[in-house]
Design a protein around this motif. Structure first.
Motif, short mmCIF file in Angstrom:
data_model
loop_
_atom_site.label_atom_id
_atom_site.label_comp_id
_atom_site.label_asym_id
_atom_site.label_seq_id
_atom_site.Cartn_x
_atom_site.Cartn_y
_atom_site.Cartn_z
N PRO A 1 19.15 37.39 44.19
CA PRO A 1 19.87 38.37 43.37
C PRO A 1 20.68 39.40 44.16
CG PRO A 1 17.49 38.67 43.20
CD PRO A 1 17.72 37.42 43.99
N GLN A 2 20.42 39.57 45.43
CA GLN A 2 21.20 40.51 46.25
C GLN A 2 22.38 39.83 46.95
OE1 GLN A 2 20.61 43.90 46.45
NE2 GLN A 2 19.19 43.52 44.79
N VAL A 3 22.58 38.54 46.67
CA VAL A 3 23.69 37.79 47.27
C VAL A 3 24.73 37.53 46.19
CG1 VAL A 3 24.37 35.63 48.39
CG2 VAL A 3 22.19 36.73 48.99
N PHE A 4 25.95 37.96 46.42
CA PHE A 4 27.03 37.81 45.45
C PHE A 4 27.99 36.73 45.92
CE2 PHE A 4 25.69 42.26 45.59
CZ PHE A 4 25.18 42.39 44.31
N PHE A 5 28.62 36.04 44.97
CA PHE A 5 29.61 35.04 45.34
C PHE A 5 30.80 35.13 44.40
CE2 PHE A 5 27.00 32.89 42.21
CZ PHE A 5 27.93 32.20 41.45
N VAL A 6 31.94 34.69 44.89
CA VAL A 6 33.17 34.64 44.10
C VAL A 6 33.86 33.31 44.37
CG1 VAL A 6 33.55 37.12 44.08
CG2 VAL A 6 34.57 35.77 45.88
N GLY A 7 34.69 32.88 43.45
CA GLY A 7 35.46 31.66 43.63
C GLY A 7 36.38 31.45 42.44
N GLY A 8 37.19 30.43 42.53
CA GLY A 8 38.07 30.09 41.43
C GLY A 8 39.30 30.98 41.32
N PHE A 9 39.75 31.53 42.43
CA PHE A 9 40.93 32.39 42.40
C PHE A 9 42.22 31.57 42.43
CE2 PHE A 9 37.72 35.37 43.73
CZ PHE A 9 38.08 36.52 43.05
N THR A 10 42.34 30.66 41.47
CA THR A 10 43.55 29.85 41.36
C THR A 10 44.11 30.02 39.96
OG1 THR A 10 42.19 27.98 40.69
CG2 THR A 10 42.76 28.12 43.01
N GLY A 11 45.22 29.47 39.69
CA GLY A 11 45.81 29.66 38.36
C GLY A 11 46.16 31.13 38.16
N HIS A 12 45.52 31.76 37.20
CA HIS A 12 45.78 33.17 36.91
C HIS A 12 44.83 34.09 37.67
CE1 HIS A 12 48.52 31.97 33.82
NE2 HIS A 12 47.58 31.27 33.21
N GLY A 13 44.02 33.57 38.56
CA GLY A 13 42.98 34.36 39.21
C GLY A 13 43.42 35.21 40.39
N MET A 14 44.52 34.88 41.05
CA MET A 14 44.90 35.60 42.25
C MET A 14 45.08 37.11 42.06
SD MET A 14 44.60 33.55 44.67
CE MET A 14 45.36 34.40 46.03
N PRO A 15 45.64 37.59 40.96
CA PRO A 15 45.79 39.03 40.81
C PRO A 15 44.45 39.79 40.78
CG PRO A 15 47.22 37.90 39.26
CD PRO A 15 46.33 36.87 39.88
N PHE A 16 43.35 39.08 40.53
CA PHE A 16 42.04 39.72 40.47
C PHE A 16 41.46 39.99 41.87
CE2 PHE A 16 42.20 37.26 36.50
CZ PHE A 16 41.87 38.23 35.57
N GLY A 17 41.96 39.33 42.88
CA GLY A 17 41.34 39.34 44.20
C GLY A 17 41.03 40.70 44.77
N MET A 18 41.99 41.58 44.84
CA MET A 18 41.76 42.88 45.46
C MET A 18 40.76 43.71 44.65
SD MET A 18 44.33 45.82 46.83
CE MET A 18 45.03 44.68 47.98
#
Length: 76
Positions: free
Chosen positions: A28-45
């Motif tokens: 639970p203390q380990v976070f992950f992200v993925g799927g920054f494709t399509g419309h996801g790139m603006p969410f990155g920062m």
């Protein structure tokens, strides 16, 4: 016009074309992200900022709930 460079490759997308951010199920203390494709790139920062806060606080901010791995849009 002459093509001077090109790129091709697989583009991995989530079913709803939005990124995923969540805690690792067994860690639970380990976070992950993925799927920054399509419309996801603006969410990155912004996701980076929110995950920095999560790392300090030990939990995901509620604003990230719509992007969790268990969201209904990813279930079939």
């Amino acid at each position: 016009m002459r093509v001077v460079q090109r790129w091709a490759g697989l583009l991995g997308c989530t079913q709803d074309r939005n990124p995923i951010v969540d805690c690792a199920p067994a860690l639970p203390q380990v976070f992950f992200v993925g799927g920054f494709t399509g419309h996801g790139m603006p969410f990155g920062m912004r996701f980076g900022q929110l995950l920095a806060t999560a790392a300090q606080d030990g939990f995901l901010p509620s604003v990230l709930t719509p992007f969790r791995l268990d969201r209904p849009q990813l279930r079939r």
